[in-house]
Design a protein around this motif. Structure first.
Motif, mmCIF file in Angstrom:
data_model
loop_
_atom_site.group_PDB
_atom_site.id
_atom_site.type_symbol
_atom_site.label_atom_id
_atom_site.label_comp_id
_atom_site.label_asym_id
_atom_site.label_seq_id
_atom_site.Cartn_x
_atom_site.Cartn_y
_atom_site.Cartn_z
ATOM 1 N N ILE A 107 13.294 -7.323 1.033
ATOM 2 C CA ILE A 107 12.938 -6.281 -0.448
ATOM 3 C C ILE A 107 12.002 -5.123 -0.702
ATOM 4 O O ILE A 107 10.697 -4.788 -0.981
ATOM 5 C CB ILE A 107 13.361 -6.464 -1.118
ATOM 6 N N GLU A 108 10.559 -7.015 -1.372
ATOM 7 C CA GLU A 108 9.794 -6.442 -1.163
ATOM 8 C C GLU A 108 8.663 -5.167 0.339
ATOM 9 O O GLU A 108 7.851 -4.919 -0.387
ATOM 10 C CB GLU A 108 8.324 -7.820 -1.592
ATOM 11 N N GLU A 109 8.376 -6.793 0.979
ATOM 12 C CA GLU A 109 7.883 -5.599 2.423
ATOM 13 C C GLU A 109 8.898 -4.034 2.563
ATOM 14 O O GLU A 109 8.021 -3.295 2.356
ATOM 15 C CB GLU A 109 8.679 -6.692 3.478
ATOM 16 N N PHE A 110 10.092 -4.291 2.174
ATOM 17 C CA PHE A 110 10.621 -2.734 2.504
ATOM 18 C C PHE A 110 10.420 -1.541 1.316
ATOM 19 O O PHE A 110 9.540 -0.691 1.635
ATOM 20 C CB PHE A 110 12.234 -3.043 2.139
ATOM 21 N N SER A 111 10.023 -2.303 -0.135
ATOM 22 C CA SER A 111 9.480 -1.308 -0.537
ATOM 23 C C SER A 111 7.760 -0.863 -1.119
ATOM 24 O O SER A 111 7.460 -0.196 -0.850
ATOM 25 C CB SER A 111 9.649 -1.620 -3.075
ATOM 26 N N ARG A 112 7.452 -1.964 -0.201
ATOM 27 C CA ARG A 112 5.706 -1.755 -0.120
ATOM 28 C C ARG A 112 5.825 -0.818 1.545
ATOM 29 O O ARG A 112 5.161 0.268 1.152
ATOM 30 C CB ARG A 112 5.294 -3.170 0.681
ATOM 31 N N ASN A 113 6.184 -0.867 2.500
ATOM 32 C CA ASN A 113 7.006 -0.048 4.152
ATOM 33 C C ASN A 113 7.287 1.352 2.755
ATOM 34 O O ASN A 113 6.261 2.544 3.711
ATOM 35 C CB ASN A 113 7.866 -0.261 4.654
ATOM 36 N N TYR A 114 7.379 1.597 1.870
ATOM 37 C CA TYR A 114 8.232 2.791 1.477
ATOM 38 C C TYR A 114 7.353 3.242 0.627
ATOM 39 O O TYR A 114 7.284 4.375 1.295
ATOM 40 C CB TYR A 114 9.569 2.562 0.347
ATOM 41 N N SER A 115 6.873 2.848 -0.496
ATOM 42 C CA SER A 115 5.766 3.219 -0.804
ATOM 43 C C SER A 115 4.999 3.936 0.032
ATOM 44 O O SER A 115 4.064 5.182 -0.135
ATOM 45 C CB SER A 115 5.184 2.319 -1.840
ATOM 46 N N GLN A 116 3.966 3.284 1.642
ATOM 47 C CA GLN A 116 3.136 3.313 2.215
ATOM 48 C C GLN A 116 3.692 5.118 2.435
ATOM 49 O O GLN A 116 2.623 5.212 3.185
ATOM 50 C CB GLN A 116 3.096 2.228 3.089
ATOM 51 N N LEU A 117 4.596 4.601 2.780
ATOM 52 C CA LEU A 117 5.333 5.524 3.414
ATOM 53 C C LEU A 117 5.141 7.242 2.735
ATOM 54 O O LEU A 117 4.348 8.089 2.983
ATOM 55 C CB LEU A 117 6.833 5.872 3.911
ATOM 56 N N VAL A 118 5.868 6.918 2.041
ATOM 57 C CA VAL A 118 5.191 7.825 0.516
ATOM 58 C C VAL A 118 3.873 8.658 0.043
ATOM 59 O O VAL A 118 3.741 9.978 0.260
ATOM 60 C CB VAL A 118 6.216 7.861 -0.705
ATOM 61 N N ASP A 119 2.807 7.561 0.003
ATOM 62 C CA ASP A 119 1.514 7.968 0.188
ATOM 63 C C ASP A 119 1.263 8.643 1.208
ATOM 64 O O ASP A 119 0.663 10.097 1.298
ATOM 65 C CB ASP A 119 0.673 6.472 0.205
ATOM 66 N N GLN A 120 1.635 8.272 2.821
ATOM 67 C CA GLN A 120 0.955 9.472 3.748
ATOM 68 C C GLN A 120 1.826 10.091 3.617
ATOM 69 O O GLN A 120 1.486 11.501 3.750
ATOM 70 C CB GLN A 120 1.491 8.047 5.326
ATOM 71 N N ASP A 121 2.637 11.049 3.186
ATOM 72 C CA ASP A 121 4.284 11.738 3.395
ATOM 73 C C ASP A 121 3.096 13.463 2.044
ATOM 74 O O ASP A 121 2.547 13.731 3.210
ATOM 75 C CB ASP A 121 5.513 11.529 2.895
ATOM 76 N N ASN A 122 3.001 11.392 1.469
ATOM 77 C CA ASN A 122 1.607 12.772 -0.220
ATOM 78 C C ASN A 122 0.542 14.036 0.589
ATOM 79 O O ASN A 122 0.533 14.774 0.623
ATOM 80 C CB ASN A 122 1.445 12.336 -0.655
ATOM 81 N N GLU A 123 0.121 12.635 1.792
ATOM 82 C CA GLU A 123 -1.111 13.149 2.005
ATOM 83 C C GLU A 123 -1.494 14.263 2.785
ATOM 84 O O GLU A 123 -1.969 14.918 2.732
ATOM 85 C CB GLU A 123 -2.159 11.813 2.396
#
Ligand code: ADP
Length: 447
Positions: free
Chosen positions: A73-89
């Motif tokens: 779950i932690e890894e999933f949420s970390r990847n998810y956050s990274q994905l969102v950050d990249q998307d935002n960029e």
């Protein structure tokens, strides 16, 4: 004695069973509670992820997921956050590029129109609607034919639509607008679209006309004295040389024509030097009378000979002005010379005054100027027709009357004077009533 032991659970199989059962139940309860706890945490995290995705879907980009949970779950949420950050960029980058592009379109001097496959305007920039004399509201959603309005522009677009290749033309749209139009077809998604670029070439065209007029004027102005010189030389050749008094007369005419040619060439050189900024204007605080006295003295004899009263009207307490004295004396010289040339037995008055003492018409002219002294050269001469008045400052411009009377001059004096005054940040203009006289005004900033 028989000792009877009290019945006890130890060693009793039933009791053992009960203990095992209760322990198992306890363990089951614990497991259930633990499971409940874990599933609650999981549910909470999944709820957070669901809420986050919903916020993302609703367009809210500024979303972060709290770091929670362990393992997958932690890894999933970390990847998810990274994905969102990249998307935002990526989105921020695209947004910046789009903003930059729309800023370019807004500030661009050329008109840009994008139209769809049937020629309906999808986008138009401010230069575009300004050049076409319309507004964004009136243009977007309407056809190019409605927006371009001019038949040559419409023909150009229709040709582009039929032939499917870029079309370009320079078109005179109305009296004061000369446009270069380029219409390019391009593929947008599945269908064709059109890019229209409108470039305003009015100034360039006007400069070209001025250059053409200038060459034609100068050729015309040179032809007259040259033809006269040729006539003089031919007359001398065919016999006038043998008649000394006639020869002297013809030579004096030749001398006069050479003077005219020399003056014209000198004035042309002067004008070209002033226009190209090669004449340095050195401004320094100067007394008003220093700009007027010398030129006026120079013309006193001529005025007396022509029975013209030369009046000087300059109060002593006027403030100093910023001026290049030599250049400004040249302006006064030109104005007084013209005033005498176009006046017969009248008066020529040279004045200087402050804005508060100026007549109403002058106050209107100097409304937005910084504090200045106003100079005027007024004559009671022939005056200037309303038709000629706006043109007298053009190079080579001479009124028909000045031409037919052969009143000397090259038509460059006022053009030079205006350039000099402008280089002083001043204004030069004229008022006149035909038959009553003319007044030329110019301003100089107070020092
Ligand atoms: P020029 O050297 O031929 O006089 P200018 O540029 O000084 O040329 O003047 C241009 C024209 O303006 C003159 O030909 C004349 O028609 C008109 N003009 C200038 N000053 C006066 C004036 N004081 N009165 C009447 N017409 C004038």
């Amino acid at each position: 004695m028989v000792y009877l032991a009290r019945p006890s659970c130890y060693g009793d199989a039933r009791c053992v069973g009960t203990a095992v059962l209760s322990t198992t139940l306890l363990l089951l309860l614990l497991t259930f509670l633990l499971g409940l706890l874990i599933s609650n945490r999981l549910e909470q995290q999944i709820n957070q992820l669901t809420a986050l995705t919903q916020r993302l879907l609703s367009g809210e980009r500024d979303t972060t997921l709290p770091r929670q949970g362990k393992g997958e779950i932690e890894e999933f949420s970390r990847n998810y956050s990274q994905l969102v950050d990249q998307d935002n960029e990526v989105i921020a980058h695209l947004r910046e590029e789009r903003d930059q592009l729309s800023r370019v379109l807004v500030y661009m001097a050329d008109g840009v129109i994008i139209a769809d496959h049937i020629g309906r305007v999808r986008q138009i920039n401010p230069a575009g609607y300004r050049l076409l004399g319309t507004t964004a509201e009136k243009a977007v959603g309407h056809t190019l034919a409605e927006v371009l309005r001019h038949h040559e522009l419409i023909n150009l677009w229709q040709r582009c639509q039929q032939e499917g290749v870029e079309q370009m033309a320079a078109i005179e749209v109305g009296q004061n607008l000369f446009l270069q139009a380029v219409i390019t077809p391009f593929q947008q998604k599945e269908s064709q679209a059109y890019l229209v670029i409108l470039q305003d070439l009015t100034t360039i065209r006007r400069l070209e006309t001025v250059r053409r007029d200038f060459i034609s004027n100068i050729s015309h102005e040179l032809r007259t004295p040259l033809a006269s010189l040729r006539a003089v030389v031919e007359t001398l050749q065919v016999g006038a040389l043998d008649d000394p008094p006639a020869a002297r007369r013809f030579l004096s005419r030749a001398d006069h024509e050479v003077d005219t040619l020399t003056q014209m060439v000198e004035e042309l050189l002067e004008l070209s030097r002033i226009e190209s900024g090669r004449v340095p204007i050195r401004l320094s605080p100067t007394a008003v009378c220093d700009l007027i006295q010398i030129p006026v003295e120079r013309f006193k004899a001529q005025a007396k000979r022509d029975k013209i009263k030369l009046i000087l009207n300059v109060p002593e307490d006027l403030p100093y002005v910023f001026a290049d004295a030599d250049r400004m004396q040249q302006v006064v010289n030109n104005l007084v010379h013209n005033a005498l040339k176009f006046t017969r037995e009248g008066t020529v008055t040279i004045s200087a005054f402050l804005p508060e003492d100026a007549p109403k018409s002058v106050k209107r002219e100097i409304m937005n100027l910084s504090p200045s002294v106003i100079f005027s050269v007024e004559d009671s001469g022939v005056g200037i027709t309303a038709e000629d008045l706006p043109r007298i400052f053009e190079r080579f411009y001479k009124s028909d009357r000045a031409r037919t009377r052969g009143q000397g001059g090259t038509g460059l004096g006022l053009a030079i004077a205006r350039h000099i005054v402008h280089a002083h940040n001043g204004r030069l203009w004229a008022e006149s009533k035909e038959g009553k006289g003319s007044t030329f005004y110019f301003t100089l900033r107070t020092a």
